[in-house]
Enzyme design. Structure first.
Site, mmCIF file in Angstrom:
data_model
loop_
_atom_site.group_PDB
_atom_site.id
_atom_site.type_symbol
_atom_site.label_atom_id
_atom_site.label_comp_id
_atom_site.label_asym_id
_atom_site.label_seq_id
_atom_site.Cartn_x
_atom_site.Cartn_y
_atom_site.Cartn_z
ATOM 1 N N SER A 128 0.825 -1.205 0.000
ATOM 2 C CA SER A 128 0.000 0.000 0.000
ATOM 3 C C SER A 128 0.861 1.259 0.000
ATOM 4 O O SER A 128 0.587 2.222 -0.731
ATOM 5 C CB SER A 128 -0.928 0.000 1.217
ATOM 6 O OG SER A 128 -1.819 -1.092 1.178
ATOM 7 N N GLY B 66 -5.311 -4.230 -8.402
ATOM 8 C CA GLY B 66 -6.480 -3.387 -8.206
ATOM 9 C C GLY B 66 -6.093 -2.038 -7.633
ATOM 10 O O GLY B 66 -6.690 -1.008 -7.972
ATOM 11 N N SER C 280 -11.909 1.420 -0.568
ATOM 12 C CA SER C 280 -11.216 2.682 -0.269
ATOM 13 C C SER C 280 -10.289 3.136 -1.386
ATOM 14 O O SER C 280 -9.963 4.322 -1.476
ATOM 15 C CB SER C 280 -10.393 2.521 1.009
ATOM 16 O OG SER C 280 -9.319 1.618 0.804
ATOM 17 N N GLN C 281 -9.842 2.212 -2.245
ATOM 18 C CA GLN C 281 -8.744 2.542 -3.144
ATOM 19 C C GLN C 281 -9.090 3.649 -4.132
ATOM 20 O O GLN C 281 -8.285 4.548 -4.378
ATOM 21 C CB GLN C 281 -8.292 1.278 -3.876
ATOM 22 C CG GLN C 281 -7.633 0.255 -2.956
ATOM 23 C CD GLN C 281 -7.603 -1.136 -3.564
ATOM 24 O OE1 GLN C 281 -8.558 -1.575 -4.188
ATOM 25 N NE2 GLN C 281 -6.504 -1.840 -3.366
ATOM 26 N N ASP D 59 -8.277 -7.271 4.354
ATOM 27 C CA ASP D 59 -7.306 -8.194 3.786
ATOM 28 C C ASP D 59 -6.799 -9.208 4.812
ATOM 29 O O ASP D 59 -6.127 -10.177 4.442
ATOM 30 C CB ASP D 59 -6.130 -7.432 3.173
ATOM 31 C CG ASP D 59 -6.493 -6.796 1.836
ATOM 32 O OD1 ASP D 59 -7.407 -7.318 1.171
ATOM 33 O OD2 ASP D 59 -5.878 -5.783 1.463
ATOM 34 N N ARG E 201 -13.461 -13.877 -1.668
ATOM 35 C CA ARG E 201 -12.748 -14.527 -0.569
ATOM 36 C C ARG E 201 -13.688 -15.173 0.449
ATOM 37 O O ARG E 201 -13.312 -16.148 1.103
ATOM 38 C CB ARG E 201 -11.815 -13.528 0.113
ATOM 39 C CG ARG E 201 -10.572 -13.222 -0.729
ATOM 40 C CD ARG E 201 -9.651 -12.214 -0.087
ATOM 41 N NE ARG E 201 -8.449 -12.046 -0.912
ATOM 42 C CZ ARG E 201 -7.643 -11.006 -0.836
ATOM 43 N NH1 ARG E 201 -7.898 -10.034 0.023
ATOM 44 N NH2 ARG E 201 -6.578 -10.923 -1.618
#
Length: 454
Positions: free
Chosen positions: A21, A91, A166-167, A325, A356
């Site tokens: 990140s 991503g 959030s990305q 994550d 997931r």
């Protein structure tokens, strides 16, 4: 590649890679900057290499040494991407860079590998359209890349979006530095909020003025910022720390993880307090930046017994909205904890490299786990391999099996770690670990992990 995880115990010191990140944020901000930036201890993973290879399309010049990447920023000469942006499997790169590309006049094109071409981008398209861009998915009836964008977006417009991922919000925050005026972002259901804090701290360290409300629903970023080059060391990746951490706890191990990030910019560090609440023997020395884990018979109490008995309703409840994550590592170790574990508020995990929630339910069931799947939660009814007194727990019936990774790096690492206690856990397509933890199996093997290819 199939990796077989055999019974093993861990010892010694291990250092996990730098944060993905932080590395990708550093690369993108360095590309916007005037001057030459130095990024030390970068994560040389597939995702970060995709970012390293993509930012020259904006006009930056990049060079690579083993422990330091150099970026000569495009600064005032930054421009529309000069070619199609192929983000590989990242991503983060897709969601960060597409809003930046939307600040330019003209069309940009984003695509990626097979996994990226299944991940949704409709939320990105909707947000960029609100800011004045034209944005489209090229394939009829698809919600995924390839995606085309025509800028330029404007801070005269504001955006309202759910923010459950959030990305792309972080991407808009970084893009705001190139806009005239103040960008206003309203989030109706913000999740993964520690990553928004990470972006805010990066921007503020480079001179940006950022305001985020306490509930994370209102974000403002002042634009027209000339970013200056920087020299930064990337902190260790807590998302990677999780795997040797759980591996040590379920085996007769004493393991020290070095270079652990104590800055509080990564929400995944919450895994320490979560596991301590069920009895895990973990010592975090923030001054020395070390995490010492003692598992099973090596624990100070001589058993390393993990249980939910002391918790409210004898249930471990973990809200993962801030660090989703961690779901793979926590789902695996929950199978070794006596009692019920509920991992909740993780609907976003259905939109990661794979679904997931569904994958963990399916693959852990193959190992004999008692696990229930909900729309945005997992319930694991776990059993410790030992009783509180250290004797064998006959209720523990997990076993080895052939399992699928679905080319998801975190799934592969989590299932491999389970095999260090169970033995004979064979993980298909395990090479995908390189996405976030290059040479994972080799690094773990140096500390005693018995992983065999084939």
């Amino acid at each position: 590649m199939i990796i077989t995880a055999n019974k093993s115990n861990l010892s010694g010191h291990i250092r996990v890679p730098g944060s993905k990140s932080h590395t990708i944020r550093a690369l993108l901000l360095a590309s916007l900057a005037e001057g030459t930036s130095y990024i030390r201890n970068p994560l040389p993973s597939a995702d970060c290499l995709s970012a390293f290879n993509a930012i020259p399309l904006l006009g930056s010049v990049c060079t690579m040494k083993e422990d330091c990447w150099t970026v000569k920023g495009a600064g005032k000469d930054i421009h529309l991407p000069s070619d199609v942006v192929n983000v590989g499997d990242s991503g983060s790169l897709l969601y960060f860079m597409s809003p930046i590309a939307a600040t330019f006049e003209g069309w940009s094109v984003f695509t990626g590998d097979e996994s990226i071409r299944k991940r949704p981008v409709t939320h990105v398209i909707d947000a960029l359209r609100q800011l004045g861009a034209e944005a489209y998915i090229t394939r009829p009836a698809s919600s995924s890349c390839p995606m085309i964008i025509k800028g330029a977006i404007s801070a005269n417009n504001s955006v309202t979006t759910d923010g459950r991922l959030s990305q792309y919000v972080s991407g808009m925050m970084m893009a705001a530095t190139r806009l005239d005026g103040t960008l206003h972002i309203h989030l109706t259901d913000p999740k993964e909020t520690p990553y928004l804090t990470m972006t805010r701290k990066w921007l503020e360290s480079l001179g940006a003025k950022v305001r985020i409300s306490d509930d994370f629903k209102e974000i403002e970023v002042d634009g027209n910022l000339s970013i200056k080059a920087f020299d930064r060391t990337i902190p260790s990746d807590w998302e990677a720390v999780a795997f040797p951490l759980i591996a040590a706890l379920i085996t007769d191990s004493t393991l020290v993880i070095d270079g652990v990030d104590g800055t509080g910019t990564q929400g995944d560090d919450a895994i320490v307090s979560v596991l301590q609440s069920v009895g895990a023997d973990i010592e975090w020395d923030k001054e020395k930046e070390t995490l010492t884990i003692r598992g099973m018979s090596h624990a100070k109490n001589g058993t390393g017994y993990l249980s939910t008995a002391a918790l409210a309703d004898k249930t471990l409840r973990v809200n993962l909205s801030g660090f989703p994550d961690a779901v793979c590592a926590l789902a695996v170790i929950a199978c070794f904890i006596d009692g019920k574990t509920i991992l909740e508020d993780l609907g976003v995990c259905r939109k990661k490299e794979t679904d997931r929630i569904a994958v963990l339910k399916k693959e852990l069931t193959k190992l004999g786990a008692d696990i229930e799947e909900g729309e945005d939660f997992l319930v694991i009814n776990g059993h410790s391999p030992i009783n509180k007194d250290g004797g064998k727990n006959n209720a523990f019936t997990l076993h080895g099996a052939l399992v699928e990774s679905y080319d998801d790096h975190r799934v592969a690492m989590a299932l491999s770690c389970a095999g260090l206690y169970l033995g004979d856990v064979r993980v298909k397509d395990a090479e995908c670990c390189a996405v976030s933890f290059p040479h994972f199996f080799e690094v773990m093997a140096k500390n005693g992990a018995n992983f065999i290819e084939g």
